[in-house]
Design an enzyme around this catalytic site. Structure first.
Site, PDB file in Angstrom:
ATOM      1  N   TYR A  64      13.402 -34.774 -15.490  1.00 58.38           N
ATOM      2  CA  TYR A  64      11.952 -34.855 -15.653  1.00 58.38           C
ATOM      3  C   TYR A  64      11.269 -34.956 -14.300  1.00 58.38           C
ATOM      4  O   TYR A  64      11.885 -35.295 -13.278  1.00 58.38           O
ATOM      5  CB  TYR A  64      11.564 -36.051 -16.533  1.00 58.38           C
ATOM      6  CG  TYR A  64      11.786 -37.408 -15.894  1.00 58.38           C
ATOM      7  CD1 TYR A  64      10.811 -37.995 -15.079  1.00 58.38           C
ATOM      8  CD2 TYR A  64      12.973 -38.106 -16.097  1.00 58.38           C
ATOM      9  CE1 TYR A  64      11.019 -39.231 -14.480  1.00 58.38           C
ATOM     10  CE2 TYR A  64      13.195 -39.337 -15.510  1.00 58.38           C
ATOM     11  CZ  TYR A  64      12.211 -39.905 -14.701  1.00 58.38           C
ATOM     12  OH  TYR A  64      12.420 -41.119 -14.100  1.00 58.38           O
ATOM     13  N   CYS A  92       9.313 -39.150  -9.032  1.00 59.04           N
ATOM     14  CA  CYS A  92       8.008 -39.756  -9.305  1.00 59.04           C
ATOM     15  C   CYS A  92       7.088 -39.744  -8.078  1.00 59.04           C
ATOM     16  O   CYS A  92       6.024 -40.356  -8.096  1.00 59.04           O
ATOM     17  CB  CYS A  92       8.160 -41.182  -9.820  1.00 59.04           C
ATOM     18  SG  CYS A  92       9.014 -42.287  -8.680  1.00 59.04           S
ATOM     19  N   LYS A 148       0.835  -1.208   0.000  1.00 61.75           N
ATOM     20  CA  LYS A 148       0.000   0.000   0.000  1.00 61.75           C
ATOM     21  C   LYS A 148       0.868   1.256   0.000  1.00 61.75           C
ATOM     22  O   LYS A 148       0.647   2.176  -0.798  1.00 61.75           O
ATOM     23  CB  LYS A 148      -0.922  -0.016   1.220  1.00 61.75           C
ATOM     24  CG  LYS A 148      -1.983   1.073   1.223  1.00 61.75           C
ATOM     25  CD  LYS A 148      -2.955   0.857   2.390  1.00 61.75           C
ATOM     26  CE  LYS A 148      -3.712  -0.432   2.256  1.00 61.75           C
ATOM     27  NZ  LYS A 148      -4.614  -0.717   3.378  1.00 61.75           N
ATOM     28  N   SER A 174      15.365 -42.329  -9.986  1.00 62.57           N
ATOM     29  CA  SER A 174      14.076 -41.650  -9.845  1.00 62.57           C
ATOM     30  C   SER A 174      13.851 -41.450  -8.352  1.00 62.57           C
ATOM     31  O   SER A 174      13.858 -42.409  -7.580  1.00 62.57           O
ATOM     32  CB  SER A 174      12.944 -42.492 -10.438  1.00 62.57           C
ATOM     33  OG  SER A 174      11.719 -41.815 -10.289  1.00 62.57           O
ATOM     34  N   HIS A 178     -15.527  -8.036   1.109  1.00 63.65           N
ATOM     35  CA  HIS A 178     -14.547  -8.910   1.754  1.00 63.65           C
ATOM     36  C   HIS A 178     -14.672 -10.340   1.241  1.00 63.65           C
ATOM     37  O   HIS A 178     -13.682 -10.984   0.882  1.00 63.65           O
ATOM     38  CB  HIS A 178     -14.748  -8.867   3.277  1.00 63.65           C
ATOM     39  CG  HIS A 178     -13.894  -9.858   4.018  1.00 63.65           C
ATOM     40  ND1 HIS A 178     -14.343 -11.131   4.333  1.00 63.65           N
ATOM     41  CD2 HIS A 178     -12.635  -9.774   4.502  1.00 63.65           C
ATOM     42  CE1 HIS A 178     -13.390 -11.771   4.971  1.00 63.65           C
ATOM     43  NE2 HIS A 178     -12.344 -10.979   5.093  1.00 63.65           N
ATOM     44  N   ARG A 187      -3.292  -1.385  -6.380  1.00 63.10           N
ATOM     45  CA  ARG A 187      -2.445  -2.578  -6.288  1.00 63.10           C
ATOM     46  C   ARG A 187      -2.776  -3.455  -7.483  1.00 63.10           C
ATOM     47  O   ARG A 187      -3.842  -3.321  -8.089  1.00 63.10           O
ATOM     48  CB  ARG A 187      -2.700  -3.336  -4.984  1.00 63.10           C
ATOM     49  CG  ARG A 187      -4.132  -3.798  -4.802  1.00 63.10           C
ATOM     50  CD  ARG A 187      -4.389  -4.305  -3.405  1.00 63.10           C
ATOM     51  NE  ARG A 187      -5.808  -4.557  -3.177  1.00 63.10           N
ATOM     52  CZ  ARG A 187      -6.362  -4.665  -1.979  1.00 63.10           C
ATOM     53  NH1 ARG A 187      -5.626  -4.538  -0.899  1.00 63.10           N
ATOM     54  NH2 ARG A 187      -7.647  -4.895  -1.852  1.00 63.10           N
ATOM     55  N   MET A 230      -5.812  -7.273   8.490  1.00 65.04           N
ATOM     56  CA  MET A 230      -5.176  -6.423   9.496  1.00 65.04           C
ATOM     57  C   MET A 230      -5.986  -5.151   9.693  1.00 65.04           C
ATOM     58  O   MET A 230      -6.988  -4.934   9.031  1.00 65.04           O
ATOM     59  CB  MET A 230      -3.731  -6.141   9.115  1.00 65.04           C
ATOM     60  CG  MET A 230      -2.864  -7.404   9.166  1.00 65.04           C
ATOM     61  SD  MET A 230      -1.147  -7.089   8.731  1.00 65.04           S
ATOM     62  CE  MET A 230      -1.285  -6.597   7.031  1.00 65.04           C
ATOM     63  N   GLY A 265      -8.416  -7.214   4.401  1.00 61.87           N
ATOM     64  CA  GLY A 265      -9.259  -7.300   5.583  1.00 61.87           C
ATOM     65  C   GLY A 265      -8.653  -8.028   6.762  1.00 61.87           C
ATOM     66  O   GLY A 265      -9.282  -8.131   7.817  1.00 61.87           O
ATOM     67  N   ARG A 312      -3.512   2.993   8.518  1.00 62.45           N
ATOM     68  CA  ARG A 312      -3.885   1.785   7.786  1.00 62.45           C
ATOM     69  C   ARG A 312      -2.691   0.854   7.650  1.00 62.45           C
ATOM     70  O   ARG A 312      -1.555   1.284   7.469  1.00 62.45           O
ATOM     71  CB  ARG A 312      -4.427   2.137   6.397  1.00 62.45           C
ATOM     72  CG  ARG A 312      -5.517   3.188   6.413  1.00 62.45           C
ATOM     73  CD  ARG A 312      -5.991   3.535   5.008  1.00 62.45           C
ATOM     74  NE  ARG A 312      -6.827   2.483   4.448  1.00 62.45           N
ATOM     75  CZ  ARG A 312      -7.280   2.497   3.193  1.00 62.45           C
ATOM     76  NH1 ARG A 312      -6.961   3.496   2.383  1.00 62.45           N
ATOM     77  NH2 ARG A 312      -8.044   1.523   2.747  1.00 62.45           N
TER      78      ARG A 312
END
Length: 903
Positions: free
Chosen positions: A875, A855, A27, A787, A456, A340, A107, A105, A96
């Site tokens: 991979y 894997c 902010k 693997s 919110h 933002r 804080m 919302g 703020r």
């Protein structure tokens, strides 16, 4: 952290920029950036995140902070020509929060600081509006009392409702100055009763206490819960923004709103947002009053509307992204309070990324970074069947898409409780607030009767990828009686099933059937890009996936055990099979052959059982190799303990006991029971399994290798191109691998000699034990590939039994912050990851051309894929459904590392 005497803790809005988010928070950095752009931002200053860190660690503010704040406040007062809270013409400020990452919302914020019994009269004279002044004062006491002094917020709400009820009005805007004076008087009594002290009249004390409250709000339960959910580090702290007040509650020529430069739900360009006349910003995001669409501002105040449209275009071009903007109009003067990069739905993220490429604002590499695997996974979820018969009971604003079905619940506690019992729930509220976060996380979807796309509920749901419908005004939500009433009087009680469509805003009674996502249909080759909305989304996904596939280094394979899974995986873009679990081929009717193998008393009986399994295994492999023709297939030899193929010991004991009591034949069951007892282990996952089975049971692994070799030879005879890799599981020492490898090579040579077909079958191992990782250099002498089995490696490194710990204590570990996320979900880079990294280095040092993959479940986890790219694997392998996610993240990892190298 220790305090540096030369450290600067406060920055004027004119001193910062958007690149200082670590220091000024999102902010503060963006307020500074807008100030630099010459946009109308109320003057103010930002207290840094570093000051917050000192405060949280030491329990007190940095020594230098008070003097720095005083100096900046003095400069602000001179700039504004008035002093904080002075009696005749008071300067008022907001305090703020503003962390590096958006936490909507979560804080605290306090508006109208500087008002007191004395200065409220001066504000009334200055504004020539007594009602406005007293409305602002009651707001200060209410917000300050709740967020700074810790007074129960419902006490203020109840007191306000009592005054409205006495006057027989529905909205606080219907109260006049005399009414609001009564409210203020009652609010002050509530503060005194709740805290034992009067509401503070000193404006500087108000500001200092509010700053401390914002620091403290970083560690509230809801803020910590949100950070865990969004994987935001807990040590960042929040900045505090002190901004001169501008007022949207000065009358009909004033107001407040939230705007998006594009629709955050769909990504479409247009005029999106909410506006509320005669209101302050908290009224919009709280959803307590229903707003009007932003487009209506054009008819309300065209001058401000035109200016806002120009500013929105300026910001989107400057930030090169969707911008979320908060603004206030004070008597026709537009002020920018925040901007933002806006949160958006998954579909909007893909659409916006490609739109910005087409507009020349970003390139394809940046577009790839604007989306992620979690968003792609959301797009692959099913949606409601539009042709199904469904009873629609209401409609609201489509705030966050998805198809959610569950039992109606009317508070967060119930949502969490029922969810933990396995119930799917829909959280229904008039409007949500930050205290509802745990219920929102637990719910399948969220439904509110108030609020819009900027409320919110909407903002948090979009951030979490949770289905949400807001502002369904025709539905009357009664949280105390735990029910919802439709416009025609139908009552939905708690526990009744409802369906919520976050893409259309429609709400249905009962369960609505779902159909596959168009994105899944695209990956399966059943849908192509076209003109309608679904096809537009598919086109955006296609473009970004195509680029990801072009730039990624990591190949993506599938975990698949049969031809059906292999075919689907190939349609999803798999470049081979990284894990075929042969034990899955032994289930169902084939269990009898495994039972015969276990019960064999002689070599002849054992060979007979293996001979029966051989052709079945060979057929399976032929089908698998055909499905993956031309692509590598890694076949893991039998891994789990043999007892898993036998009946349950309790069930078997009962069968034997019953047979004996009835004097019925039970010789086979008795032999099975004896075998179950013989094979019983206290900890079977660390017992006789994997390579140990192949060494202890003669012929078991050689039968499997023979079936693999015969199948490969058969495919080659049929002009196929099988590329087979045989993986020996659970190896802990190179000697185990050498013995099995020698036996396997003999079998392969026999099949070659008999068939006359040259076979090139690679032999390697699974690295899933810490010792294997530590001795990877030795093991690589006998292995052509590794693997990493990160499921078992995580269990053995941590000493966790996955089947037990996730249910028993993982919740507590997550809540206490020991884990940011389960190590079975995202790889533990510091522990398990360190072993993987060292094993990669040792394996390549011994055998430079060794092939390396993973894997375990981590192969499809977005964050883990980036780690595997970083350590140099060739991979990743994952379930078929996760293949597109892994492809996308592999591309993002490559683009990210290329960008880092260029910097």
């Amino acid at each position: 952290m220790s305090e540096n005497n030369d450290q600067k803790f406060v920055y004027d809005f004119t001193e910062g920029n958007r690149d200082l988010k670590d220091l000024l928070g999102g902010k503060g950095a963006n307020l500074a950036e807008m100030t630099n752009l010459g946009l109308p931002v109320p003057p103010g200053f930002t207290i840094t995140t570093e000051a917050c860190k000192v405060y949280l660690e030491s329990g007190s503010e940095p020594v230098a902070l008070r003097d720095e704040v005083s100096a900046h406040l003095d400069a602000l007062e001179k700039k504004m020509g008035k002093k904080l809270g002075q009696a005749d013409d008071p300067l008022l400020v907001s305090v703020r929060s503003g962390a590096k990452f958006s936490m909507p919302g979560m804080m605290d914020t306090v508006l109208n600081i500087g008002l007191s019994d004395e200065s409220v009269a001066g504000l009334a004279r200055q504004a020539d509006n007594e009602r406005f002044a007293w409305d602002s004062y009651r707001r200060l006491i209410q917000m300050f009392g709740k967020t700074v002094l810790g007074v129960d917020g419902e006490l203020f709400e109840d007191a306000l409702d009592e005054v409205k009820t006495a006057k027989k009005v529905a909205s606080d805007t219907d109260l006049d100055a005399a009414d609001l004076k009564k409210v203020v008087k009652q609010f002050k009594k509530i503060v005194k009763a709740g805290t034992g002290r009067d509401f503070p009249q000193d404006p500087r004390e108000q500001m200092d206490l509010a700053i401390e409250a914002v620091f403290n709000s970083w560690n509230t339960d809801r803020a910590k819960l949100y950070r865990r959910q969004e994987r935001i580090p807990g040590d960042l702290g929040t900045a505090v923004n002190v901004c001169s007040m501008v007022f949207g509650n000065l009358g009909p020529d004033s107001g407040t709103g939230v705007a998006f430069t594009r629709d955050p739900a769909s990504g479409h360009q247009g005029v999106y947002g909410d506006y509320l006349q005669n209101a302050q910003g908290e009224d919009v995001v709280a959803g307590i009053r229903n707003t009007v669409p932003l487009a209506d501002l054009e008819s309300i105040d065209k001058t401000s509307y035109d200016q806002l449209m120009h500013i929105m275009e300026t910001l989107e071009t400057h930030y090169k992204d969707l911008c979320d903007i908060e603004f206030t109009i004070e008597r026709g003067q537009l002020w920018m309070l925040q901007t933002r990069v806006g949160k958006r739905t998954a579909g909007a993220a893909f659409r916006i990324a490609t739109q910005l490429v087409d507009q020349g604002l970003i390139d394809e590499a940046e577009a790839l970074q604007r989306v992620n695997g979690a968003q792609l996974a959301q797009l692959m979820f099913p949606k409601f069947d539009e042709d199904a018969k469904a009873e629609q009971i209401g409609r609201g604003i489509a705030a966050s898409p998805g198809a959610a079905v569950g039992k109606a619940v009317f508070d967060s506690y119930t949502a969490v409780k029922w969810s933990r019992s396995g119930e799917k729930v829909i959280l229904i509220r008039r409007e949500t607030n930050p205290d509802d976060l745990d219920g929102m996380i637990a719910a399948e979807g969220i439904l509110t009767s108030r609020g819009g796309k900027t409320s919110h509920a909407a903002v948090v749901a979009r951030g979490m990828g949770k289905t949400c419908v807001c502002g369904a005004e025709e539905l009357e939500v009664d949280t105390k009686r735990r029910r919802m009433t439709t416009a025609d009087g139908q009552v939905v009680e708690e526990g009744d099933v409802v369906s919520v469509d976050g893409s259309t805003g429609k709400v249905y009674l009962g369960e609505v059937p779902v159909v596959p996502s168009p994105v899944v249909e695209y990956f399966e080759g059943r849908m192509h890009a076209g003109a309608d909305d679904a096809d537009e989304l598919v086109a955006a996904v296609h473009r970004i996936m195509a680029y990801a596939d072009r730039v990624r280094r990591l190949r993506v394979r599938a975990n698949a055990d049969n031809a059906e899974d292999a075919n689907r995986a190939r349609r999803f873009g798999a470049q081979g099979i990284g894990l075929c679990r042969t034990e899955h081929m032994f289930l169902g009717e084939r269990r009898q052959y495994v039972e015969r193998l276990i019960l064999a008393d002689t070599d002849a009986e054992r060979d007979q059982a293996l001979d029966a399994l051989l052709p079945l295994q060979q057929t399976d492999f032929v089908e698998l190799f055909e499905a993956m023709d031309g692509l590598p297939v890694t076949v893991r030899l039998l891994d789990p303990p043999l007892h898993e193929f036998l009946p349950d010991i309790t069930e078997l004991s009962v069968r034997v006991a019953l047979a004996e009591s009835r004097k019925e034949p039970h010789e086979n069951d008795l032999r099975l029971l004896q075998a179950v007892h013989r094979l019983h282990e206290q900890n079977p996952m660390l017992g006789l399994r994997g390579v140990r089975l192949g060494l202890v049971i003669p012929g078991l692994f050689t039968m499997q290798v023979r079936a693999i070799a015969e199948a490969a030879a058969q495919r080659i005879d049929a002009k196929g191109d099988p590329r087979v890799e045989i993986m020996i599981p659970l190896v802990g020492t190179v000697q185990e691998l050498e013995i099995v490898r020698e036996e396997a090579e003999q079998v392969i040579a026999e099949v070659q000699a008999r068939t006359g077909v040259e076979l090139k079958l690679a032999l390697g191992t699974m690295i899933e034990l810490p010792r294997a990782a530590v001795t990877a250099g030795q093991i690589a002498e006998a292995a052509e590939f590794f693997s990493f089995g990160t499921n078992d490696l995580t269990q053995t490194v941590w000493g966790f039994s996955r089947d037990d710990v996730e249910a028993s204590f993982f919740t507590a570990y997550l809540e206490k912050g020991i884990f940011g996320v389960s190590p079975f979900e995202t790889i533990d880079k510091d522990g398990v990851g360190a072993l993987v990294r060292s094993a990669v280095q040792a394996g390549r040092a011994t055998r430079p051309d060794i092939k390396l993959g993973v894997c375990g479940e981590h192969g499809g986890d977005p964050e883990s894929v980036h780690f595997f790219h970083e350590v140099g694997l060739d991979y990743v392998s994952c379930s078929p459904f996760r293949i597109p996610v892994a492809r996308l993240e592999a591309g993002r990892a490559a683009a990210e590392s290329k960008g880092s190298d260029s910097r």
